[in-house]
Design a protein around this motif. Structure first.
Motif, PDB file in Angstrom:
ATOM      1  N   LEU A 169     -30.677 -26.224 -39.622  1.00  0.00           N
ATOM      2  CA  LEU A 169     -30.145 -27.055 -40.696  1.00  0.00           C
ATOM      3  C   LEU A 169     -28.681 -26.708 -40.891  1.00  0.00           C
ATOM      4  N   ARG A 170     -27.837 -27.712 -40.863  1.00  0.00           N
ATOM      5  CA  ARG A 170     -26.400 -27.536 -41.080  1.00  0.00           C
ATOM      6  C   ARG A 170     -26.121 -27.842 -42.542  1.00  0.00           C
ATOM      7  N   VAL A 171     -25.459 -26.920 -43.206  1.00  0.00           N
ATOM      8  CA  VAL A 171     -25.154 -27.076 -44.632  1.00  0.00           C
ATOM      9  C   VAL A 171     -23.647 -27.307 -44.758  1.00  0.00           C
ATOM     10  N   PRO A 172     -23.243 -28.568 -45.053  1.00  0.00           N
ATOM     11  CA  PRO A 172     -21.819 -28.901 -45.045  1.00  0.00           C
ATOM     12  C   PRO A 172     -21.115 -28.777 -46.392  1.00  0.00           C
ATOM     13  N   VAL A 173     -21.853 -28.482 -47.450  1.00  0.00           N
ATOM     14  CA  VAL A 173     -21.244 -28.419 -48.787  1.00  0.00           C
ATOM     15  C   VAL A 173     -21.792 -27.225 -49.563  1.00  0.00           C
ATOM     16  N   THR A 174     -21.071 -26.835 -50.594  1.00  0.00           N
ATOM     17  CA  THR A 174     -21.566 -25.813 -51.521  1.00  0.00           C
ATOM     18  C   THR A 174     -22.578 -26.493 -52.429  1.00  0.00           C
ATOM     19  N   LEU A 175     -23.845 -26.269 -52.143  1.00  0.00           N
ATOM     20  CA  LEU A 175     -24.914 -27.007 -52.819  1.00  0.00           C
ATOM     21  C   LEU A 175     -24.930 -26.798 -54.328  1.00  0.00           C
ATOM     22  N   SER A 176     -24.572 -25.596 -54.779  1.00  0.00           N
ATOM     23  CA  SER A 176     -24.623 -25.335 -56.222  1.00  0.00           C
ATOM     24  C   SER A 176     -23.543 -26.107 -56.986  1.00  0.00           C
ATOM     25  N   ASN A 177     -22.607 -26.740 -56.274  1.00  0.00           N
ATOM     26  CA  ASN A 177     -21.606 -27.590 -56.914  1.00  0.00           C
ATOM     27  C   ASN A 177     -22.027 -29.056 -56.962  1.00  0.00           C
ATOM     28  N   GLU A 178     -23.107 -29.387 -56.310  1.00  0.00           N
ATOM     29  CA  GLU A 178     -23.571 -30.773 -56.275  1.00  0.00           C
ATOM     30  C   GLU A 178     -24.200 -31.166 -57.606  1.00  0.00           C
ATOM     31  N   ARG A 179     -24.144 -32.463 -57.918  1.00  0.00           N
ATOM     32  CA  ARG A 179     -24.636 -32.982 -59.198  1.00  0.00           C
ATOM     33  C   ARG A 179     -26.096 -32.623 -59.447  1.00  0.00           C
ATOM     34  N   PHE A 180     -26.934 -32.711 -58.412  1.00  0.00           N
ATOM     35  CA  PHE A 180     -28.353 -32.424 -58.610  1.00  0.00           C
ATOM     36  C   PHE A 180     -28.577 -30.998 -59.099  1.00  0.00           C
ATOM     37  N   TYR A 181     -27.634 -30.115 -58.808  1.00  0.00           N
ATOM     38  CA  TYR A 181     -27.769 -28.711 -59.201  1.00  0.00           C
ATOM     39  C   TYR A 181     -27.093 -28.435 -60.539  1.00  0.00           C
ATOM     40  N   THR A 182     -25.923 -29.012 -60.757  1.00  0.00           N
ATOM     41  CA  THR A 182     -25.151 -28.720 -61.971  1.00  0.00           C
ATOM     42  C   THR A 182     -25.630 -29.510 -63.180  1.00  0.00           C
ATOM     43  N   SER A 183     -26.031 -30.748 -62.991  1.00  0.00           N
ATOM     44  CA  SER A 183     -26.503 -31.572 -64.120  1.00  0.00           C
ATOM     45  C   SER A 183     -27.561 -32.555 -63.628  1.00  0.00           C
ATOM     46  N   PRO A 184     -28.772 -32.062 -63.400  1.00  0.00           N
ATOM     47  CA  PRO A 184     -29.833 -32.916 -62.854  1.00  0.00           C
ATOM     48  C   PRO A 184     -30.116 -34.105 -63.775  1.00  0.00           C
ATOM     49  N   ALA A 185     -30.173 -35.292 -63.167  1.00  0.00           N
ATOM     50  CA  ALA A 185     -30.359 -36.512 -63.943  1.00  0.00           C
ATOM     51  C   ALA A 185     -31.823 -36.929 -64.052  1.00  0.00           C
ATOM     52  N   GLY A 186     -32.605 -36.650 -63.069  1.00  0.00           N
ATOM     53  CA  GLY A 186     -33.998 -37.088 -63.075  1.00  0.00           C
ATOM     54  C   GLY A 186     -34.890 -36.065 -62.412  1.00  0.00           C
ATOM     55  N   LEU A 187     -36.125 -36.453 -62.250  1.00  0.00           N
ATOM     56  CA  LEU A 187     -37.117 -35.555 -61.658  1.00  0.00           C
ATOM     57  C   LEU A 187     -36.716 -35.126 -60.244  1.00  0.00           C
ATOM     58  N   SER A 188     -36.229 -36.071 -59.432  1.00  0.00           N
ATOM     59  CA  SER A 188     -35.870 -35.702 -58.059  1.00  0.00           C
ATOM     60  C   SER A 188     -34.735 -34.684 -58.048  1.00  0.00           C
ATOM     61  N   ASP A 189     -33.775 -34.808 -58.971  1.00  0.00           N
ATOM     62  CA  ASP A 189     -32.687 -33.832 -59.049  1.00  0.00           C
ATOM     63  C   ASP A 189     -33.189 -32.462 -59.492  1.00  0.00           C
ATOM     64  N   GLN A 190     -34.236 -32.439 -60.298  1.00  0.00           N
ATOM     65  CA  GLN A 190     -34.790 -31.164 -60.759  1.00  0.00           C
ATOM     66  C   GLN A 190     -35.594 -30.479 -59.665  1.00  0.00           C
TER      67      GLN A 190
END
Length: 142
Positions: A89-110
């Motif tokens: 798996l190639r990880v191209p971004v800092t995942l903890s900065n992504e919206r799903f991590y910083t401010s989850p909007a729905g169940l899938s983001d959680q």
């Protein structure tokens, strides 16, 4: 991924470039020696069952997935298919900065951070594109 597929095919390897969605604007970049497989799904999440069938039918030597939504589907497919396909798996971004991590909007983001953590642990290898991404993976998704 297109550059990687083209490079590997130039070395004489049989390469399938599997895409969840269809983006004809990029097709001209793919070498004729690369077999392109489009699942023609509207979203990556809908490609789970086509990828399961692909793994079962083609039994690839290795599975390389990027970005993170594709990595989730690849990890789930590998697990559900019981295919013994080494997965990178190639990880191209800092995942903890992504919206799903910083401010989850729905169940899938959680749920996504938990699934990412599981799929990253199950992968045979991870490619972090920087030391910062590597540090983020170790600290937040291990």
């Amino acid at each position: 991924m297109i550059n990687v597929a083209n490079y590997l095919s130039q070395d004489g390897l049989n390469v399938d470039l599997v895409s969840a969605t269809r983006n004809q604007d990029l097709d001209y970049l793919v070498s004729d020696s690369v077999n392109v497989v489009h699942f023609n799904r509207s979203r990556v999440r809908y490609s789970l069952f086509p990828l399961l069938r692909y793994l079962k039918d083609h039994k690839p030597d290795v599975l390389l997935a990027t970005p993170y939504r594709s990595a989730v589907i690849a990890g789930l497919s590998q697990f559900l298919s019981k295919a013994n396909v080494p997965t990178t798996l190639r990880v191209p971004v800092t995942l903890s900065n992504e919206r799903f991590y910083t401010s989850p909007a729905g169940l899938s983001d959680q749920v996504l951070p938990k699934i990412l953590s599981i799929t990253h642990r199950r992968a045979d290898s991870l490619i972090a594109i920087s030391h910062g991404v590597k540090r983020d993976l170790v600290e937040n998704f291990n």
